[in-house]
Design a protein around this motif. Structure first.
Motif, mmCIF file in Angstrom:
data_model
loop_
_atom_site.group_PDB
_atom_site.id
_atom_site.type_symbol
_atom_site.label_atom_id
_atom_site.label_comp_id
_atom_site.label_asym_id
_atom_site.label_seq_id
_atom_site.Cartn_x
_atom_site.Cartn_y
_atom_site.Cartn_z
ATOM 1 N N HIS A 183 0.864 -1.187 0.000
ATOM 2 C CA HIS A 183 0.000 0.000 0.000
ATOM 3 C C HIS A 183 0.896 1.231 0.000
ATOM 4 O O HIS A 183 1.625 1.477 0.959
ATOM 5 C CB HIS A 183 -0.910 0.016 1.223
ATOM 6 C CG HIS A 183 -1.767 1.260 1.290
ATOM 7 N ND1 HIS A 183 -2.678 1.581 0.300
ATOM 8 C CD2 HIS A 183 -1.844 2.250 2.214
ATOM 9 C CE1 HIS A 183 -3.289 2.719 0.620
ATOM 10 N NE2 HIS A 183 -2.789 3.135 1.774
ATOM 11 N N VAL A 184 0.850 1.996 -1.077
ATOM 12 C CA VAL A 184 1.683 3.187 -1.220
ATOM 13 C C VAL A 184 0.793 4.348 -1.639
ATOM 14 O O VAL A 184 0.358 4.422 -2.792
ATOM 15 C CB VAL A 184 2.802 2.969 -2.274
ATOM 16 C CG1 VAL A 184 3.678 4.214 -2.378
ATOM 17 C CG2 VAL A 184 3.647 1.757 -1.919
ATOM 18 N N PRO A 185 0.494 5.275 -0.725
ATOM 19 C CA PRO A 185 -0.329 6.434 -1.099
ATOM 20 C C PRO A 185 0.367 7.270 -2.168
ATOM 21 O O PRO A 185 1.602 7.281 -2.264
ATOM 22 C CB PRO A 185 -0.438 7.220 0.222
ATOM 23 C CG PRO A 185 -0.117 6.229 1.296
ATOM 24 C CD PRO A 185 0.878 5.288 0.699
ATOM 25 N N GLU A 186 -0.415 7.988 -2.953
ATOM 26 C CA GLU A 186 0.160 8.855 -3.982
ATOM 27 C C GLU A 186 0.984 9.955 -3.330
ATOM 28 O O GLU A 186 0.506 10.661 -2.439
ATOM 29 C CB GLU A 186 -0.941 9.477 -4.833
ATOM 30 C CG GLU A 186 -0.408 10.362 -5.950
ATOM 31 C CD GLU A 186 -1.507 10.992 -6.778
ATOM 32 O OE1 GLU A 186 -1.178 11.796 -7.664
ATOM 33 O OE2 GLU A 186 -2.690 10.680 -6.529
ATOM 34 N N SER A 187 2.226 10.088 -3.754
ATOM 35 C CA SER A 187 3.136 11.051 -3.141
ATOM 36 C C SER A 187 3.292 12.292 -3.992
ATOM 37 O O SER A 187 3.366 12.228 -5.219
ATOM 38 C CB SER A 187 4.511 10.406 -2.928
ATOM 39 O OG SER A 187 5.443 11.366 -2.435
ATOM 40 N N ARG A 188 3.384 13.441 -3.312
ATOM 41 C CA ARG A 188 3.694 14.714 -3.954
ATOM 42 C C ARG A 188 4.985 15.280 -3.366
ATOM 43 O O ARG A 188 5.171 16.503 -3.310
ATOM 44 C CB ARG A 188 2.547 15.705 -3.757
ATOM 45 C CG ARG A 188 1.237 15.304 -4.416
ATOM 46 C CD ARG A 188 0.137 16.278 -4.059
ATOM 47 N NE ARG A 188 -1.148 15.893 -4.631
ATOM 48 C CZ ARG A 188 -1.611 16.313 -5.803
ATOM 49 N NH1 ARG A 188 -0.873 17.146 -6.527
ATOM 50 N NH2 ARG A 188 -2.776 15.922 -6.253
ATOM 51 N N THR A 189 5.866 14.369 -2.920
ATOM 52 C CA THR A 189 7.109 14.778 -2.269
ATOM 53 C C THR A 189 8.283 14.032 -2.905
ATOM 54 O O THR A 189 8.150 13.443 -3.969
ATOM 55 C CB THR A 189 7.057 14.464 -0.768
ATOM 56 O OG1 THR A 189 6.954 13.029 -0.596
ATOM 57 C CG2 THR A 189 5.853 15.106 -0.105
ATOM 58 N N ASN A 190 9.427 14.047 -2.198
ATOM 59 C CA ASN A 190 10.594 13.310 -2.682
ATOM 60 C C ASN A 190 10.769 11.986 -1.945
ATOM 61 O O ASN A 190 11.871 11.454 -1.866
ATOM 62 C CB ASN A 190 11.861 14.158 -2.541
ATOM 63 C CG ASN A 190 12.215 14.427 -1.085
ATOM 64 O OD1 ASN A 190 11.386 14.277 -0.186
ATOM 65 N ND2 ASN A 190 13.454 14.823 -0.843
ATOM 66 N N PHE A 191 9.664 11.459 -1.402
ATOM 67 C CA PHE A 191 9.710 10.177 -0.709
ATOM 68 C C PHE A 191 8.387 9.450 -0.904
ATOM 69 O O PHE A 191 7.404 10.034 -1.377
ATOM 70 C CB PHE A 191 10.000 10.357 0.787
ATOM 71 C CG PHE A 191 8.931 11.128 1.532
ATOM 72 C CD1 PHE A 191 7.782 10.500 1.991
ATOM 73 C CD2 PHE A 191 9.079 12.478 1.787
ATOM 74 C CE1 PHE A 191 6.794 11.202 2.672
ATOM 75 C CE2 PHE A 191 8.104 13.195 2.467
ATOM 76 C CZ PHE A 191 6.957 12.550 2.912
ATOM 77 N N VAL A 192 8.380 8.174 -0.534
ATOM 78 C CA VAL A 192 7.136 7.408 -0.573
ATOM 79 C C VAL A 192 6.915 6.743 0.785
ATOM 80 O O VAL A 192 7.865 6.341 1.457
ATOM 81 C CB VAL A 192 7.128 6.329 -1.680
ATOM 82 C CG1 VAL A 192 7.143 6.977 -3.052
ATOM 83 C CG2 VAL A 192 8.293 5.375 -1.524
ATOM 84 N N LEU A 193 5.662 6.655 1.160
ATOM 85 C CA LEU A 193 5.259 5.929 2.363
ATOM 86 C C LEU A 193 4.887 4.519 1.941
ATOM 87 O O LEU A 193 4.062 4.330 1.039
ATOM 88 C CB LEU A 193 4.059 6.614 3.016
ATOM 89 C CG LEU A 193 3.541 5.985 4.314
ATOM 90 C CD1 LEU A 193 4.517 6.266 5.450
ATOM 91 C CD2 LEU A 193 2.166 6.543 4.659
ATOM 92 N N ILE A 194 5.504 3.532 2.578
ATOM 93 C CA ILE A 194 5.269 2.134 2.220
ATOM 94 C C ILE A 194 4.540 1.454 3.370
ATOM 95 O O ILE A 194 5.058 1.374 4.484
ATOM 96 C CB ILE A 194 6.593 1.395 1.942
ATOM 97 C CG1 ILE A 194 7.437 2.173 0.941
ATOM 98 C CG2 ILE A 194 6.320 -0.018 1.442
ATOM 99 C CD1 ILE A 194 8.843 1.610 0.771
ATOM 100 N N GLY A 195 3.337 0.974 3.094
ATOM 101 C CA GLY A 195 2.554 0.283 4.113
ATOM 102 C C GLY A 195 2.743 -1.221 4.032
ATOM 103 O O GLY A 195 2.674 -1.806 2.945
#
Length: 251
Positions: A183-195
């Motif tokens: 589960h990876v929410p759509e990112s608007r940054t220079n990183f990703v959140l990984i669930g």
């Protein structure tokens, strides 16, 4: 918001202020949740957009709706540390400052790559700026850091190229992780959140990645014990991280 930059909570605690979190939907700020949490005692509303550590973002229209619904004696602070990675025109948000009840914060630590220089900037109503200056440390930003900041800001083409390349690598990495079941929410940054499926799975992945000299960030301090945050690096490193995560027994 539920997962706003933790320093906001620390700053509130430092002055004995109550810090109230507003629920998010799928790791994304909810204007309605924030407004429902506001009380007559509320003095500051802090919104991190794009979010940290979630990476998600809301449209400018939602921030404008939030400001319009708040009382004028409530200061809205919009943290846009990752604003350069957002595809929206920042003009309407900066324009809110002219109302006298809104602050917009930015930094050169992310898109400009100057985290070690510790240089940030913001747009403040004059009355708010005067109070902020009273709290500033007398040891200001060094001349070296200021020189780096000026050089970085003057080279907008390089910054945009860096953002475009980072975004390309990020989106490919996120897409491939989703395809692998994460589960990876759509990112608007220079990183990703990984669930991950569990806290244990996230911890196992962190250990395995660290063993391969790839450092990701655990998010226990945010209550996201089943998540890791991966900052986007060179393509080769992201590919190595992807292969390791795909081979993990539990996504």
């Amino acid at each position: 918001q539920s997962y706003a930059y933790n320093f906001a909570a620390s700053a509130a605690a430092r002055v004995g202020a109550a810090y109230i979190k507003a629920a998010e939907h799928d790791f994304t700020v909810s204007t309605d949740s924030i407004l429902a949490a506001v009380t007559p005692a509320t003095r500051i509303v802090f919104v991190c957009n794009p979010g940290n550590p979630t990476g998600t973002g809301i449209r400018n229209a939602e921030l404008l709706r939030l400001r319009a619904a708040l009382a004028q004696d409530v200061l809205l602070v919009i943290d846009q540390a990752y604003g350069e990675f957002d595809d929206q025109d920042p003009g309407p948000i900066f324009a809110l400052v002219a109302r006298g009840d809104t602050v917009v914060l930015r930094t050169l630590s992310k898109a400009y790559g100057l985290a070690g220089a510790r240089v940030g900037w913001g747009v403040f109503p004059p009355s708010v700026a005067a109070e902020v200056r009273k709290m500033q440390n007398s040891n200001q930003v060094t001349m070296a850091s200021l020189a780096m900041a000026v050089a970085a800001v003057e080279d907008q083409a390089y910054m945009r190229e860096t953002v475009a390349r980072t975004t390309q690598i990020r989106d490919r990495f996120a897409h491939d992780l989703r395809s692998a079941g994460y589960h990876v929410p759509e990112s608007r940054t220079n990183f990703v959140l990984i669930g991950f499926s569990s806290t244990a799975a996230a911890q196992a992945a962190e250990r395995t990645l660290r063993g391969a000299d790839i450092i990701v960030r655990g998010l226990g301090g945010y209550g996201l014990t089943d998540c890791l945050r991966a900052t986007v690096g060179p393509q080769e490193m992201m590919d190595r991280a992807l292969r390791i995560l795909i081979d993990m027994p539990s996504a």
